[in-house]
Design an enzyme around this catalytic site. Structure first.
Site, short mmCIF file in Angstrom:
data_model
loop_
_atom_site.label_atom_id
_atom_site.label_comp_id
_atom_site.label_asym_id
_atom_site.label_seq_id
_atom_site.Cartn_x
_atom_site.Cartn_y
_atom_site.Cartn_z
N GLU A 180 0.83 -1.18 0.00
CA GLU A 180 0.00 0.00 0.00
C GLU A 180 0.88 1.25 0.00
O GLU A 180 1.93 1.27 0.62
CB GLU A 180 -0.87 -0.03 1.25
CG GLU A 180 -1.84 1.09 1.32
CD GLU A 180 -2.26 1.31 2.75
OE1 GLU A 180 -3.44 1.51 2.97
OE2 GLU A 180 -1.41 1.28 3.64
N CYS A 227 3.83 8.14 1.51
CA CYS A 227 4.30 7.16 2.49
C CYS A 227 4.57 5.85 1.74
O CYS A 227 3.68 5.26 1.16
CB CYS A 227 3.21 6.97 3.55
SG CYS A 227 3.66 5.78 4.80
N CYS A 237 7.10 -7.61 7.55
CA CYS A 237 8.23 -7.11 8.33
C CYS A 237 8.66 -8.20 9.30
O CYS A 237 7.83 -8.95 9.81
CB CYS A 237 7.84 -5.85 9.09
SG CYS A 237 9.25 -5.04 9.90
N CYS A 281 7.39 -5.61 16.09
CA CYS A 281 7.02 -4.59 17.07
C CYS A 281 5.58 -4.87 17.49
O CYS A 281 4.71 -5.10 16.65
CB CYS A 281 7.15 -3.18 16.48
SG CYS A 281 8.83 -2.81 15.93
N CYS A 329 2.40 -2.89 16.05
CA CYS A 329 2.38 -2.64 14.60
C CYS A 329 1.64 -3.75 13.87
O CYS A 329 1.93 -4.94 14.08
CB CYS A 329 3.81 -2.52 14.08
SG CYS A 329 3.88 -2.26 12.29
N CYS A 380 -6.83 0.08 9.28
CA CYS A 380 -7.00 -1.35 9.03
C CYS A 380 -8.05 -1.48 7.94
O CYS A 380 -9.18 -1.89 8.16
CB CYS A 380 -7.42 -2.09 10.28
SG CYS A 380 -8.80 -1.38 11.14
N1 SAH Z 1 10.18 -0.09 10.32
C1 SAH Z 1 10.30 1.33 10.23
C2 SAH Z 1 9.33 1.98 9.26
C3 SAH Z 1 7.91 1.51 9.22
S1 SAH Z 1 6.87 1.92 10.57
C4 SAH Z 1 10.20 1.94 11.61
O1 SAH Z 1 9.97 1.21 12.56
O2 SAH Z 1 10.40 3.14 11.74
C5 SAH Z 1 6.60 3.64 10.41
C6 SAH Z 1 6.11 4.27 11.72
O3 SAH Z 1 4.76 3.89 12.02
C7 SAH Z 1 6.96 3.88 12.89
O4 SAH Z 1 7.28 4.95 13.71
C8 SAH Z 1 6.05 2.91 13.59
O5 SAH Z 1 6.41 2.78 14.91
C9 SAH Z 1 4.69 3.54 13.38
N2 SAH Z 1 3.58 2.63 13.67
C10 SAH Z 1 3.56 1.29 13.57
N3 SAH Z 1 2.38 0.77 13.96
C11 SAH Z 1 1.61 1.81 14.33
C12 SAH Z 1 0.27 1.93 14.81
N4 SAH Z 1 -0.51 0.87 14.98
N5 SAH Z 1 -0.19 3.17 15.06
C13 SAH Z 1 0.56 4.26 14.86
N6 SAH Z 1 1.83 4.20 14.39
C14 SAH Z 1 2.36 2.99 14.14
#
Ligand code: SAH
Length: 370
Positions: free
Chosen positions: A97, A110, A117, A121, A124, A346
Site C-alpha cells: 500500500e 508514504c 516485516c 514490534c 504494529c 485497518c
Molecule cells: N520499520 C520502520 C518503518 C515503518 S513503521 C520503523 O519502525 O520506523 C513507520 C512508523 O509507524 C513507525 O514509527 C512505527 O512505529 C509507526 N507505527 C507502527 N504501527 C503503528 C500503529 N498501529 N499506530 C501508529 N503508528 C504505528
C-alpha cells in the site's frame, strides 16, 4: 502496463549508476542514462517508444530487451481530506500500500520497503503478517512512479509529491541496497529531484545500517523509539535487545556528525499507547533522555487494528505528555491522523481484496505531521 517477464530487464530497477553502466556496456555515453532517467521518472512514460530523443535504433534495442514494469494498481481510494491510498499488486501476487497526504503546499508519499516485516514490534499491524520479502528497487521507486502518474492529470489540484517518508510496510534498513538505490532516485535532479530534507528514512534502529548510511545517502532520519528506557523498549520493539537505546542514539548522533549540514536533527517517533508508555513519569524520563540530543519528538496517536491489546491515549494525556517534554526543552509535535474516512488504519480495501485473492494484506497507517 506489463509486468516484468523473467527475461526482460526492468528499467525501473536501475539506479542512476547502474543505468550508466548498462549504457556504457552498449557503447552509449552518460547523457543517455540521464535522458532515460528523465523519461522514466520525470515524464513517467510506460512505453519505450515515447522516449523520442533517443535514436530509433536505440529505442528498438531497448524495447527488445527491456520493460518498464511498475506495481499494478488494484484499487485507488480518495479521502474527503484529499488523502489518496493505492493498493498495489506486485508480479508475484503480493500486495503493498502507498498513501499520499496533501497538506498546504506539501504532499507526502508514504512508501513501503518490504512485504511484511520481520521485526515484530508489538503495536504494529505489519508485524502480524510476518516477513515475506524485500521489495526491489522498481517496486520501491515504482510507488512514486504510480502515484505521480495517478496524481498528475489535474495540475490545478495541489497534488505534487514534495516529501517522501519510508514509513509504510517494512524496515527500510533491512533492505539496505534497494532502499539506497531507490532513495538516490528520489533525490536525483533527473528523476524526482526531491530535497534531502524532504525525504525521510524511518528505522526501528538497525545500528550497523545506520553506521553505513551517511557514506551512501544523506537524508532525514527518523528513529522509532516508543519507550524511554530499555526495559519497556525491549517489549515494544524486540530489536532493542540487540541494539539498545544508548547504542542506537549514539549511531544516530554519528550519522548527524557525518552530514554536510550541521543543522540537521533526528526525528524521534513515539507512538502513545494508553497506560503503557504515556505516563507523566515516562514523559519526564524521555525528556531527560533526549534533552541534550539533537532531535525533534513526534508523538503519534496509536492506530488500533483488530485484536490488538493496545489503546490510543486520550487527547488530554497526549497534551500533558507533550507539555512535559516541551517543558524539558524538547521540540515536540503531535501527529494528526488523516484519511480516516477511507479506513486508513485497518482498511476495508484489504478485506475486499483478501476475499478475492485469499492473501493477507496489510494496510499501514495514514498520518501526517501537524
Ligand atoms: N520499520 C520502520 C518503518 C515503518 S513503521 C520503523 O519502525 O520506523 C513507520 C512508523 O509507524 C513507525 O514509527 C512505527 O512505529 C509507526 N507505527 C507502527 N504501527 C503503528 C500503529 N498501529 N499506530 C501508529 N503508528 C504505528
Amino acid at each position: 502496463m506489463t509486468q516484468s517477464t523473467q527475461e526482460s530487464i526492468n528499467l525501473l530497477n536501475f539506479s542512476r549508476e547502474k543505468l550508466i553502466a548498462f549504457f556504457a556496456e552498449r557503447g552509449e555515453k552518460v547523457f543517455r542514462a540521464n535522458q532515460v532517467i528523465k523519461w522514466l521518472h520525470q515524464h513517467c512514460v510506460e512505453d519505450i517508444a515515447q522516449m523520442t530523443n533517443l535514436s530509433k535504433a536505440l529505442r528498438q534495442e531497448l524495447a527488445d530487451n527491456c520493460v518498464i514494469a511498475a506495481p499494478e494498481i488494484v484499487h485507488e481510494q480518495a479521502s474527503n481530506d484529499g488523502t489518496y491510498k493505492w493498493l498495489l499488486r506486485l508480479h508475484d501476487g503480493n500486495c503493498i500500500e502507498t498513501v499520499f497526504i496533501p497538506e498546504g503546499t506539501r504532499g507526502t508519499l508514504c512508501v513501503s520497503s518490504q512485504v511484511g516485516c520481520a521485526l515484530d514490534c508489538t503495536f504494529c499491524s505489519t508485524a502480524r503478517q510476518g516477513f515475506s520479502r524485500n521489495l526491489t528497487v522498481a517496486e520501491i521507486i515504482g510507488q512514486l512512479w504510480v502515484a505521480k502518474r495517478s496524481l498528475q492529470p489535474d495540475p490545478k489540484a495541489n497534488r505534487v509529491i514534495s516529501n517522501v517518508v519510508m514509513m509504510g510496510m517494512g524496515e527500510p534498513m533491512l533492505n539496505f541496497e534497494n532502499v539506497i538505490d531507490a532513495m538516490q532516485l528520489m533525490l536525483d535532479d533527473n528523476a524526482y529531484g526531491l530535497s534531502k530534507r524532504r525525504v525521510t528514512l524511518s528505522t526501528s534502529g538497525v545500528v550497523p545500517a545506520i553506521n553505513r548510511l551517511a557514506d551512501r545517502l544523506q537524508v532525514a532520519l527518523a528513529l522509532s523509539l516508543h519507550a524511554p528506557n530499555d526495559a519497556l523498549r525491549d517489549q515494544l520493539v524486540p530489536l532493542n535487545k540487540k541494539y539498545p537505546i544508548k547504542m542506537v542514539l549514539s549511531a544516530c548522533q554519528n550519522y548527524l556528525d557525518k552530514l554536510e549540514s550541521v543543522r540537521e536533527k533526528i526525528t524521534i517517533e513515539y507512538v502513545l499507547l494508553a497506560g503503557v508508555n504515556d505516563s507523566d513519569e515516562q514523559a519526564h524520563e524521555l525528556g531527560n533522555l533526549l534533552k541534550d540530543f539533537p532531535c525533534k519528538i513526534n508523538l503519534i496517536p496509536f492506530n488500533p487494528f483488530p485484536s490488538t491489546r493496545y489503546q490510543t491515549s486520550s487527547n488530554n494525556r497526549s497534551h500533558r505528555f507533550q507539555a512535559i517534554l516541551i517543558d524539558k526543552g524538547c521540540v515536540t509535535t503531535r501527529r494528526k491522523t488523516r484519511g480516516e474516512d477511507i479506513d486508513a488504519a485497518c482498511g476495508q480495501l484489504a478485506g475486499k481484496f483478501k476475499d478475492r485473492s485469499r492473501r493477507e494484506i496489510h494496510f499501514s497507517r495514514l498520518e501526517t505531521k501537524v
